[in-house]
Design a protein around this motif. Structure first.
Motif, mmCIF file in Angstrom:
data_model
loop_
_atom_site.group_PDB
_atom_site.id
_atom_site.type_symbol
_atom_site.label_atom_id
_atom_site.label_comp_id
_atom_site.label_asym_id
_atom_site.label_seq_id
_atom_site.Cartn_x
_atom_site.Cartn_y
_atom_site.Cartn_z
ATOM 1 N N LYS A 1 45.072 47.659 41.224
ATOM 2 C CA LYS A 1 46.209 47.219 40.412
ATOM 3 C C LYS A 1 46.951 46.063 41.079
ATOM 4 N N GLN A 2 47.155 46.161 42.384
ATOM 5 C CA GLN A 2 47.945 45.161 43.093
ATOM 6 C C GLN A 2 47.189 43.853 43.323
ATOM 7 N N ASP B 1 44.241 43.615 38.979
ATOM 8 C CA ASP B 1 44.623 43.742 37.574
ATOM 9 C C ASP B 1 45.933 44.524 37.443
ATOM 10 N N LEU B 2 47.014 43.809 37.235
ATOM 11 C CA LEU B 2 48.319 44.451 37.108
ATOM 12 C C LEU B 2 48.448 45.263 35.821
ATOM 13 N N THR B 3 47.544 45.069 34.872
ATOM 14 C CA THR B 3 47.661 45.777 33.586
ATOM 15 C C THR B 3 47.061 47.178 33.627
ATOM 16 N N LEU B 4 46.366 47.536 34.700
ATOM 17 C CA LEU B 4 45.746 48.858 34.796
ATOM 18 C C LEU B 4 46.830 49.934 34.888
ATOM 19 N N ASN B 5 46.737 50.946 34.003
ATOM 20 C CA ASN B 5 47.743 52.005 33.958
ATOM 21 C C ASN B 5 47.202 53.334 34.460
#
Length: 319
Positions: free
Chosen positions: A38-39, A42-46
């Protein structure tokens, strides 16, 4: 090294592949790896996480089809379990509705938890001044179940929920009911036992996957069995489930010691067993069932000794 992660954007499901260097994640936990992706990628990964100390239970996910608590699972353990695989598939917990990527909807499970009355109502003899005292034996009886952190891993592995969740609750709900019903401070154990029976207690399929994958090594299957025994002792003995259990006991103790499948069906479902005649005929043709068993079978070797052991266990429980 590749991580294939199941994604959901609210409208469509898809998979996304992330490539990372093994050296960057081999000292991390599974949750740490998700945070790394995520960091850095891909910041959009939830996904959900909180304490990182295996206390809150928020970070459960599946890896290669099996459920894990993210913060309590080291990547080195996964490398060993999957023989140094260079690709992992990460998915949300099974048997839950997915809200976004690895985030699932917990409200139905929480609603089931409400059904078994999760708050302890203490006996009248206790007071604010005196407190609710337990001895060591009473404490030990429930201490393991107190370790349940409601992570949902057991429910994700549950084959009954996968097949049909309409008449069954998550295994951890039954664990909570068992803990409350067996708490020596409880005013009325049936407050928790009755709703457990009414909401699928006898529908467990005994796969024991809940036990195999629990990160806290709690056996929800054993808790379900304990709740069933308590329900029978308290007189909740009507229905197919209790009849099925009694038939097992009859074959084991009162008859030959050998499970009689024909009598089991008749004792459990009565005349409605006729609806399964087609299945019975198929089993007989395949040599899986002997119709003469309806008249009984020969006693197994050591049956008398088995009965003595069971009777001794009953006597010990009464003491």
């Amino acid at each position: 090294m590749k991580f294939i992660i199941d994604r959901f954007d609210g409208k469509k499901n898809y998979q996304q592949t992330y490539t990372v260097e093994k050296k960057d994640i081999e000292a991390l936990t599974l949750l740490g790896t998700l945070l790394f992706i995520k960091q850095h990628l891909d910041l959009t990964l939830n996904f959900t996480a909180s304490c990182r100390m295996a206390i809150c239970g928020a970070c459960g996910v599946r890896v290669n089809g099996h459920s894990y608590l993210g913060c309590d699972t080291k990547m080195t353990e996964l490398f060993e379990e999957y023989k140094d695989a260079d690709m992992f598939q990460i998915s949300p917990l099974a048997n839950y509705t997915v809200l976004s990527d690895l985030v699932v909807d917990w409200e139905p499970a929480i609603e089931n938890l409400r059904k078994i009355k999760p708050g302890l109502v203490a006996k009248d003899k206790f007071s604010e001044k005196e407190g609710c005292v337990q001895n060591q034996e009473e404490y030990d009886r429930i201490v393991k179940q107190w370790d349940c952190i409601l992570c949902g891993v057991c429910a994700s592995e549950c084959n009954k929920l996968t097949a049909d969740r309409s008449d069954y609750m998550e295994p951890f709900v039954f664990t909570q009911a068992w803990r409350l019903a067996n708490d020596s401070r409880s005013k009325d154990p049936m407050t928790n036992v009755k709703p457990a029976v009414a909401n699928g207690l006898w529908n467990c399929v005994h796969c024991h996957e809940c036990t195999n994958r629990c990160p806290k090594h709690i056996s929800a299957a054993e808790d379900i069995a304990g709740l069933r025994a308590l329900a029978l002792r308290k007189g909740l003995n009507s229905g197919v489930g209790p009849a099925h259990a009694k038939s097992f006991y009859t074959d084991l103790v009162e008859d030959s010691g050998r499970l009689n499948e024909i009598r089991l069906a008749l004792r459990t479902e009565g005349v409605s067993t006729a609806l399964r005649a087609g299945t019975a005929i198929t089993l007989m043709r395949a040599g899986k069932m002997n119709p003469l068993e309806i008249f009984g079978g020969h006693e197994i070797e050591g049956h008398k000794e088995l009965v003595k052991m069971i009777e001794a266990a009953h006597a010990a429980n009464k003491e």
